[in-house]
Design an enzyme around this catalytic site. Structure first.
Site, PDB file in Angstrom:
ATOM      1  N   LYS A  73       0.845  -1.198   0.000  1.00 28.90           N
ATOM      2  CA  LYS A  73       0.000   0.000   0.000  1.00 28.90           C
ATOM      3  C   LYS A  73       0.885   1.254   0.000  1.00 28.90           C
ATOM      4  O   LYS A  73       0.605   2.225  -0.711  1.00 28.90           O
ATOM      5  CB  LYS A  73      -0.927  -0.009   1.226  1.00 28.90           C
ATOM      6  CG  LYS A  73      -2.036  -1.029   1.077  1.00 28.90           C
ATOM      7  CD  LYS A  73      -2.796  -1.343   2.348  1.00 28.90           C
ATOM      8  CE  LYS A  73      -3.757  -2.502   2.059  1.00 28.90           C
ATOM      9  NZ  LYS A  73      -4.468  -3.015   3.214  1.00 28.90           N
ATOM     10  N   GLN A  78      -5.664  -1.762   9.386  1.00 25.42           N
ATOM     11  CA  GLN A  78      -5.319  -3.031   8.736  1.00 25.42           C
ATOM     12  C   GLN A  78      -5.879  -4.201   9.541  1.00 25.42           C
ATOM     13  O   GLN A  78      -5.615  -4.322  10.734  1.00 25.42           O
ATOM     14  CB  GLN A  78      -3.786  -3.134   8.597  1.00 25.42           C
ATOM     15  CG  GLN A  78      -3.302  -4.378   7.894  1.00 25.42           C
ATOM     16  CD  GLN A  78      -3.676  -4.429   6.418  1.00 25.42           C
ATOM     17  OE1 GLN A  78      -3.643  -3.421   5.703  1.00 25.42           O
ATOM     18  NE2 GLN A  78      -4.060  -5.601   5.945  1.00 25.42           N
ATOM     19  N   ASP A  91     -11.725   2.053   3.428  1.00 21.33           N
ATOM     20  CA  ASP A  91     -12.178   0.724   2.995  1.00 21.33           C
ATOM     21  C   ASP A  91     -13.697   0.576   3.079  1.00 21.33           C
ATOM     22  O   ASP A  91     -14.220  -0.529   2.921  1.00 21.33           O
ATOM     23  CB  ASP A  91     -11.479  -0.381   3.797  1.00 21.33           C
ATOM     24  CG  ASP A  91     -11.407  -1.691   3.003  1.00 21.33           C
ATOM     25  OD1 ASP A  91     -11.740  -1.670   1.800  1.00 21.33           O
ATOM     26  OD2 ASP A  91     -11.035  -2.723   3.577  1.00 21.33           O
TER      27      ASP A  91
END
Ligand code: NAP
Length: 282
Positions: free
Chosen positions: A52, A96, A119
């Site tokens: 990322k 994460q 997300d």
């Protein structure tokens, strides 16, 4: 059989972002800024996070990585997320997953400001998705839809099965497919007559997290199969569907590796770009 590769689709997403970014300097807008919170030292998570960061570097996005030890308390993780929410220089925040077992993933995800939810996993983002009003959607399902568009796989009116109902893949994918006018059945571990359901579907999205659980001939002849599973084995990566006899049976498939995989990070960059654009317009 057509192999639906993710890399060219991801490259098209990056090129589109670059095109949009080229207009930002005239507007005197800063680069998008993604912050990732990583708790613990899960090797797979560390690899994903480094990819990322590399994607951010490639696009000249600003990126911040907050690393907390595996022993971090809920209050410490919450504190890090709240600080990023308050930082006006940060556009997008990603926690994460998975988190160490003592931490509540849903509770901590919920702390992220929905305006920075990279997300699309907060309740506000999931609700917007259900209402068809999402600004961003969860990266993997959004990436799968991007692939369907890129390869012109028609979804309207098709009989589609989604295998798996997780908040990160199966459920958001269901909503995105409904928005594309597919007729969708979502299956899970308690589904009865699964083999009949998948044998009738035109397109099957497989996200059950069990290595090579299905074989291509479990699906209808000429079906399209999108394998989302990722499993690391000594001999390499594999998906939830084995490869044997796929050629000559399926009309198209997204293979593992090389299928959906590259899309998740590309969509994280696209989501970061979208959130950053919204912040600068308002
Ligand atoms: P998950 O949270 O473990 O969910 C698995 C889902 O599959 C659950 O809904 C479960 O049903 C269902 N399931 C399990 N066994 C089944 C069976 N025999 N028949 C039908 N349904 C079954 O997994 P996830 O996070 O969604 O991830 C799924 C897979 O995708 C994993 O391999 C993961 O590594 C991969 N993945 C890949 C990417 C990527 O970037 N390509 C991103 C995310 C995930 P219940 O709800 O009844 O338990």
């Amino acid at each position: 059989m057509i192999e639906l590769k993710g890399k060219p689709v991801a490259e098209a997403v990056y090129s589109d972002i670059n095109k949009q970014l080229s207009t930002w300097s005239e507007k005197k807008w800063n680069s998008p800024h993604l912050a990732v919170v990583l708790v613990g030292d899960d090797p797979a998570s560390s690899v994903y996070v480094s990819h990322k960061q590399k994607a951010c570097e490639r696009l000249n996005f600003k990126s911040t990585l907050i690393c907390l030890p595996a022993t971090a308390s809920e209050a410490e993780v919450a504190g890090a997320l709240q600080k990023l929410n308050l930082d006006s220089g940060v556009d997008a925040v990603l926690l994460q997953l998975p988190l160490p077992k003592h931490l509540d993933e849903k509770k901590l995800t919920e702390i992220i400001d929905p305006k920075k939810d990279a997300d699309g996993l907060t309740q506000a983002s999931l609700g917007a998705l259900m209402a068809g009003q999402q600004k961003v959607a969860s990266c993997t399902p959004a990436g799968i839809i991007e692939m369907m568009d890129h390869y012109k796989i028609q979804l309207t009116g098709k009989k589609v099965v989604v295998l798996g109902r997780s908040l990160i893949v199966g459920l958001p994918l269901f909503h995105l497919l409904i928005q594309k006018n597919a007729t969708v059945t979502v299956c899970h571990s308690k589904t009865e007559n699964l083999s009949n359901l998948i044998a009738q579907a035109d397109i099957v999205f497989v996200a059950i997290g069990k290595a090579e659980f299905f074989k291509p001939t479990d699906f209808k002849k000429d079906a399209v199969v999108i394998d989302v599973g990722i499993h690391r084995r000594p001999e390499g990566l594999c998906g939830d569907v084995s490869s044997e006899n796929a050629e000559g049976w399926l009309s198209a498939r997204a293979p593992v590796p090389g299928g959906v995989g590259p899309m998740t990070i590309a969509m994280l960059m696209k989501n970061t770009m979208t959130l950053a654009q919204l912040h600068r317009q308002n």
